[in-house]
Motif scaffolding. Structure first.
Motif: not given
Length: 115
Positions: A60-66
């Motif tokens: 559910g997060l917009p930026d999994p890499d971050e």
């Protein structure tokens, strides 16, 4: 007979050390923590086990890499004060249920994480 475990077979008292002398590293399996407690060992958790759980936290997060990089920074941090700051910042930034659950788990177990 030695039903209580506090005397040897010949009746001599067995001394139990009050501080752990052995360090035992494992994952979070309940048997490992029980074993360490019974044996009087200091129990560390392997940080690799937590890196494998990061993908569960980025749902559910917009930026999994971050999120991944933030968790790795937390897990790699050897200084308690900086670790606490990084966890606080991450808890403010990542507020989904999955992220909050992983961050809280790391916070709860931070004294046992092996850096």
């Amino acid at each position: 007979d030695n039903p209580d475990g506090d005397e040897s077979a010949n009746g001599d008292a067995i001394e139990v050390e009050s501080t752990p002398t052995v360090t035992f590293m494992s994952d979070e399996g309940s048997a490992f923590s029980i074993l360490a407690e019974v044996m009087g060992w200091y129990h560390l958790l392997d940080r690799h086990h937590f890196t494998e759980q990061i993908s569960e936290g980025w749902v559910g997060l917009p930026d999994p890499d971050e999120f991944y990089n933030s968790i790795i920074d937390i897990l790699n941090e050897p200084h308690q004060d900086t670790l606490t700051t990084l966890l606080s910042e991450a808890k403010e930034m990542y507020t989904t249920i999955a992220a909050t659950k992983l961050l809280q788990k790391i916070d709860d177990l931070k004294e046992q994480l092996c850096y």
